[in-house]
Write an enzyme that holds these catalytic residues in place. Structure first.
Site, PDB file in Angstrom:
ATOM      1  N   ASP A 235      55.179  42.118  -1.662  1.00 39.43           N
ATOM      2  CA  ASP A 235      56.407  42.852  -1.394  1.00 39.43           C
ATOM      3  C   ASP A 235      56.719  42.919   0.093  1.00 39.43           C
ATOM      4  OD1 ASP A 235      57.350  46.350  -2.024  1.00 39.43           O
ATOM      5  OD2 ASP A 235      58.491  44.600  -1.333  1.00 39.43           O
TER       6      ASP A 235
ATOM      7  N   ASP B 149      63.598  40.848   0.980  1.00 38.63           N
ATOM      8  CA  ASP B 149      62.701  41.713   0.224  1.00 38.63           C
ATOM      9  C   ASP B 149      62.231  41.097  -1.088  1.00 38.63           C
ATOM     10  OD1 ASP B 149      63.001  45.118  -1.110  1.00 38.63           O
ATOM     11  OD2 ASP B 149      61.327  43.722  -0.975  1.00 38.63           O
TER      12      ASP B 149
HETATM   13  O1  LIG Z   1      61.357  49.472  -1.783  1.00 38.78           O
HETATM   14  C1  LIG Z   1      61.969  48.443  -1.531  1.00 38.78           C
HETATM   15  C2  LIG Z   1      63.358  48.502  -0.885  1.00 38.78           C
HETATM   16  C3  LIG Z   1      63.183  48.984   0.513  1.00 38.78           C
HETATM   17 CL1  LIG Z   1      64.757  49.321   1.198  1.00 38.78          CL
HETATM   18  N1  LIG Z   1      61.479  47.190  -1.742  1.00 38.78           N
HETATM   19  N2  LIG Z   1      60.236  47.044  -2.304  1.00 38.78           N
HETATM   20  C4  LIG Z   1      60.028  47.466  -3.590  1.00 38.78           C
HETATM   21  N3  LIG Z   1      58.831  47.522  -4.149  1.00 38.78           N
HETATM   22  C5  LIG Z   1      58.901  48.033  -5.464  1.00 38.78           C
HETATM   23  C6  LIG Z   1      60.375  48.260  -5.683  1.00 38.78           C
HETATM   24  N4  LIG Z   1      61.000  47.868  -4.410  1.00 38.78           N
END
Ligand SMILES: O=C(CCCl)NNC1=[NH+]CCN1
Length: 330
Positions: free
Chosen positions: A35, A219
């Site tokens: 991630d 992302d």
């Molecule tokens: O949390 C975010 C967005 C940050 Cl602005 N991305 N990473 C992620 N991991 C699990 C769900 N989303």
């Protein structure tokens, strides 16, 4: 040193991708969601209540002769989609695709939110954002990439996600076989800790390219693309029957509708997301109403280039000083 590991879609709409990792001695193998939008490495563990575990693999530190508890350290994280988890911290040996880090902080979950329990194919997350985002307290911990960086041939990792197929995360090298043409590098703003870059504009289908700065984060942990409302409405205006549904929480349209492609700019380069990636998924199995892979970021306060966009490119996350991000066709 270098490393290379597969990024495997966990379902038939590429909602997320998992990569095998091994932790401890003897090695325990878990499938983690890499991630770039966060910086905690956390796992389902022997500390996770049985009621919150639904088939996920778990890490048991007490079965690892090299695990050490990081006394008095805890963590707690909430992601952009509202999912959350929290727990304790160990350090242990950690390997990804042949690349090993001794004493990697491994955050064990004592509590995970329902969406993590329901995501039975994800055993935890491996953050590849900047370590400034790490939530461990009282001393924040380094990401796997930051720990490995000094021993890498080159301080980079690359992301090659594919639609309904296994892609790769490479560490320490750029594989020329994975892309075509040139890589276009642009600056990264590391504040507050995401891989934040500025796209040079967009086009809908065969329409004219609109040159405008669109600042957002690359992302891998987010499934969809979230952009400013003006861009998203311009896109769905070209889709018959599309509507922004409060009920379904975003733009939906008849699955039979013809969808235009979506092109975004990185510098002078142009990347086109195929229509098939934007016809994301039926809102329920067998439904003729589909949910869009391009949604408005107005509720988020940040623009996100998630997997739907990353699948259309080969992306270099360059951890040199200063960091940059590179995009290439494939
Ligand atoms: O949390 C975010 C967005 C940050 Cl602005 N991305 N990473 C992620 N991991 C699990 C769900 N989303």
């Amino acid at each position: 040193d270098t490393g290379s590991a597969a990024a495997v879609p966990i379902d038939d709409v590429d909602i997320a991708y998992v990569t095998p990792v091994t932790i401890g001695t003897p090695p325990q193998t878990l499938q983690l969601d890499f991630d770039t939008g966060s910086s905690d490495l956390w796992v389902f563990s022997s500390h996770t209540p049985a009621s919150q575990v639904r088939g996920q693999e778990i890490y048991s530190p007490n079965k690892s002769s090299t695990a050490k508890l990081l006394e008095g350290h805890t963590w707690s994280i909430t992601y952009g989609d509202g999912s959350a988890s929290r727990g304790n911290v160990y350090v242990d040996n950690f390997t990804v695709g042949g690349l090993s880090v001794a004493q990697q902080a491994v955050q064990t979950a004592q509590q995970v939110s329902s969406s993590f329990t329901s995501e039975t194919n994800i055993d935890g997350l491996l953050g590849l954002g900047f370590s400034t985002l790490n939530t461990v307290s009282p001393k924040s911990q380094l990401t796997f990439f930051d720990n490995a960086k000094a021993s890498l041939d080159s301080p980079v990792f690359t992301v090659d996600l594919k639609a309904q197929a296994a892609g790769t995360y490479d560490f320490g090298f750029i594989d020329k076989a994975k892309y075509t043409g040139e890589i276009t590098y642009v600056p990264v703003n590391t504040n507050p800790g995401y891989w934040t870059f500025t796209s040079s504009g967009y086009a809908v289908g065969s329409g004219s390219f609109s040159s405008q700065s669109i600042t957002g984060i690359a992302d891998t942990g987010t499934s969809l693309v979230y952009l400013p409302t003006a861009i998203v409405t311009a896109y769905y205006r070209q889709v018959s029957g599309a509507t922004n549904s409060r009920n379904y929480g975003g733009y939906v349209f008849p699955c039979s509708s013809a969808l235009p492609t979506f092109t975004f700019g990185v510098g002078d380069a142009r990347f086109t997301i195929p229509s098939s990636y934007i016809s994301y998924s039926p809102i329920a199995p067998g439904s003729s109403t589909c949910f869009g892979g391009l949604q408005s970021s107005s509720g988020l306060g940040i623009n996100i280039w998630g997997d739907v966009a990353l699948k259309a490119a080969f992306v270099v996350f360059n951890g040199a000083n200063p960091p940059t991000i590179g995009w290439a066709k494939k």
